[in-house]
Design a protein around this motif. Structure first.
Motif, PDB file in Angstrom:
ATOM      1  N   LYS A 157      57.842  40.120  52.035  1.00 12.10           N
ATOM      2  CA  LYS A 157      56.747  40.480  50.945  1.00 12.10           C
ATOM      3  C   LYS A 157      55.849  39.547  50.654  1.00 12.10           C
ATOM      4  CE  LYS A 157      57.059  42.690  46.397  1.00 12.10           C
ATOM      5  NZ  LYS A 157      57.412  42.320  45.268  1.00 12.10           N
ATOM      6  N   ILE A 158      54.516  40.047  51.028  1.00 17.24           N
ATOM      7  CA  ILE A 158      53.652  38.758  50.749  1.00 17.24           C
ATOM      8  C   ILE A 158      52.895  38.892  49.423  1.00 17.24           C
ATOM      9  CG2 ILE A 158      53.390  38.636  53.291  1.00 17.24           C
ATOM     10  CD1 ILE A 158      50.748  40.170  53.213  1.00 17.24           C
ATOM     11  N   LEU A 159      52.659  39.963  48.649  1.00 16.87           N
ATOM     12  CA  LEU A 159      52.228  40.472  47.644  1.00 16.87           C
ATOM     13  C   LEU A 159      52.891  40.964  46.475  1.00 16.87           C
ATOM     14  CD1 LEU A 159      49.001  42.003  49.097  1.00 16.87           C
ATOM     15  CD2 LEU A 159      49.112  39.758  48.390  1.00 16.87           C
ATOM     16  N   ALA A 160      52.589  40.962  45.429  1.00 19.06           N
ATOM     17  CA  ALA A 160      53.318  41.887  44.247  1.00 19.06           C
ATOM     18  C   ALA A 160      53.453  43.255  44.572  1.00 19.06           C
ATOM     19  CB  ALA A 160      52.495  41.524  42.811  1.00 19.06           C
ATOM     20  N   ASP A 161      54.158  43.731  43.798  1.00 27.01           N
ATOM     21  CA  ASP A 161      54.265  45.336  44.237  1.00 27.01           C
ATOM     22  C   ASP A 161      52.926  46.051  43.718  1.00 27.01           C
ATOM     23  OD1 ASP A 161      57.086  45.179  44.906  1.00 27.01           O
ATOM     24  OD2 ASP A 161      57.832  45.870  42.939  1.00 27.01           O
ATOM     25  N   PHE A 162      52.364  45.987  42.630  1.00 25.25           N
ATOM     26  CA  PHE A 162      51.215  46.664  42.181  1.00 25.25           C
ATOM     27  C   PHE A 162      50.061  46.457  43.575  1.00 25.25           C
ATOM     28  CE2 PHE A 162      49.901  42.573  40.530  1.00 25.25           C
ATOM     29  CZ  PHE A 162      48.453  42.587  40.408  1.00 25.25           C
ATOM     30  N   GLN A 163      50.198  45.108  44.028  1.00 31.60           N
ATOM     31  CA  GLN A 163      49.057  44.803  45.058  1.00 31.60           C
ATOM     32  C   GLN A 163      49.205  45.751  46.136  1.00 31.60           C
ATOM     33  OE1 GLN A 163      49.729  40.458  44.745  1.00 31.60           O
ATOM     34  NE2 GLN A 163      47.842  40.435  44.273  1.00 31.60           N
ATOM     35  N   LEU A 164      50.613  45.610  46.697  1.00 27.92           N
ATOM     36  CA  LEU A 164      50.767  46.510  47.866  1.00 27.92           C
ATOM     37  C   LEU A 164      50.581  47.969  47.621  1.00 27.92           C
ATOM     38  CD1 LEU A 164      54.215  44.606  48.897  1.00 27.92           C
ATOM     39  CD2 LEU A 164      52.164  44.558  50.007  1.00 27.92           C
ATOM     40  N   ASP A 165      51.091  48.513  46.434  1.00 33.33           N
ATOM     41  CA  ASP A 165      50.595  49.974  46.170  1.00 33.33           C
ATOM     42  C   ASP A 165      49.496  50.411  46.228  1.00 33.33           C
ATOM     43  OD1 ASP A 165      53.376  50.371  45.739  1.00 33.33           O
ATOM     44  OD2 ASP A 165      53.311  50.238  43.506  1.00 33.33           O
ATOM     45  N   ARG A 166      48.390  49.353  45.755  1.00 36.78           N
ATOM     46  CA  ARG A 166      46.858  49.707  45.811  1.00 36.78           C
ATOM     47  C   ARG A 166      46.522  49.745  47.278  1.00 36.78           C
ATOM     48  NH1 ARG A 166      43.247  46.303  42.062  1.00 36.78           N
ATOM     49  NH2 ARG A 166      43.117  48.281  40.964  1.00 36.78           N
ATOM     50  N   LEU A 167      47.061  48.678  48.024  1.00 37.06           N
ATOM     51  CA  LEU A 167      46.531  48.314  49.418  1.00 37.06           C
ATOM     52  C   LEU A 167      46.951  49.394  50.365  1.00 37.06           C
ATOM     53  CD1 LEU A 167      46.939  44.629  50.095  1.00 37.06           C
ATOM     54  CD2 LEU A 167      44.699  45.613  49.951  1.00 37.06           C
ATOM     55  N   ILE A 168      48.451  49.926  49.935  1.00 40.38           N
ATOM     56  CA  ILE A 168      48.831  51.085  50.789  1.00 40.38           C
ATOM     57  C   ILE A 168      47.991  52.652  50.416  1.00 40.38           C
ATOM     58  CG2 ILE A 168      50.740  52.889  50.818  1.00 40.38           C
ATOM     59  CD1 ILE A 168      52.429  50.241  50.775  1.00 40.38           C
ATOM     60  N   GLY A 169      47.831  52.720  48.970  1.00 40.82           N
ATOM     61  CA  GLY A 169      47.051  53.873  48.346  1.00 40.82           C
ATOM     62  C   GLY A 169      45.428  53.843  48.740  1.00 40.82           C
ATOM     63  N   ASP A 170      44.774  52.922  49.084  1.00 37.10           N
ATOM     64  CA  ASP A 170      43.590  53.005  49.438  1.00 37.10           C
ATOM     65  C   ASP A 170      43.438  52.793  50.979  1.00 37.10           C
ATOM     66  OD1 ASP A 170      43.483  50.218  50.247  1.00 37.10           O
ATOM     67  OD2 ASP A 170      42.561  49.501  48.547  1.00 37.10           O
ATOM     68  N   GLY A 171      44.518  52.674  51.677  1.00 34.43           N
ATOM     69  CA  GLY A 171      44.545  52.947  53.097  1.00 34.43           C
ATOM     70  C   GLY A 171      44.272  51.545  53.857  1.00 34.43           C
ATOM     71  N   THR A 172      44.126  50.275  53.117  1.00 32.68           N
ATOM     72  CA  THR A 172      43.803  49.094  53.624  1.00 32.68           C
ATOM     73  C   THR A 172      45.115  48.405  54.528  1.00 32.68           C
ATOM     74  OG1 THR A 172      42.396  48.330  52.166  1.00 32.68           O
ATOM     75  CG2 THR A 172      43.117  46.767  53.228  1.00 32.68           C
ATOM     76  N   LEU A 173      46.378  48.858  53.904  1.00 34.59           N
ATOM     77  CA  LEU A 173      47.569  48.504  54.587  1.00 34.59           C
ATOM     78  C   LEU A 173      48.203  49.888  55.097  1.00 34.59           C
ATOM     79  CD1 LEU A 173      49.232  46.056  54.608  1.00 34.59           C
ATOM     80  CD2 LEU A 173      50.559  46.853  52.829  1.00 34.59           C
ATOM     81  N   GLN A 174      48.287  49.401  56.440  1.00 35.20           N
ATOM     82  CA  GLN A 174      48.569  50.914  57.062  1.00 35.20           C
ATOM     83  C   GLN A 174      50.045  50.763  57.696  1.00 35.20           C
ATOM     84  OE1 GLN A 174      45.666  52.277  59.892  1.00 35.20           O
ATOM     85  NE2 GLN A 174      44.184  52.345  58.208  1.00 35.20           N
ATOM     86  N   GLN A 175      50.574  51.787  58.326  1.00 29.64           N
ATOM     87  CA  GLN A 175      52.037  51.776  58.606  1.00 29.64           C
ATOM     88  C   GLN A 175      52.221  50.528  59.551  1.00 29.64           C
ATOM     89  OE1 GLN A 175      54.536  53.571  57.430  1.00 29.64           O
ATOM     90  NE2 GLN A 175      55.905  52.221  58.648  1.00 29.64           N
ATOM     91  N   ALA A 176      51.316  50.180  60.676  1.00 28.91           N
ATOM     92  CA  ALA A 176      51.289  49.274  61.638  1.00 28.91           C
ATOM     93  C   ALA A 176      51.825  47.911  60.877  1.00 28.91           C
ATOM     94  CB  ALA A 176      50.214  49.173  62.574  1.00 28.91           C
TER      95      ALA A 176
END
Length: 50
Positions: free
Chosen positions: A3-22
């Motif tokens: 886990k490289i970031l805080a939960d809210f940061q990961l949520d935002r990155l996943i939500g906007d498509g920056t952080l993908q399943q890969a």
């Protein structure tokens, strides 16, 4: 999972498509290689009373 970031940061990155399943899969594999850098969360679930 590493886990490289805080939960809210990961949520935002996943939500906007920056952080993908890969990326998530890669963080999981890194966590297997470096378990001392990871944490664990366990929960106990019970059925609700009627």
């Amino acid at each position: 999972m590493l886990k490289i970031l805080a939960d809210f940061q990961l949520d935002r990155l996943i939500g906007d498509g920056t952080l993908q399943q890969a990326h998530i899969d890669g963080l999981y594999r890194l966590g297997l290689e470096y378990p001392d850098l990871c944490g664990a969360l366990y929960s106990v679930c019970r059925p609700r009373d009627p």
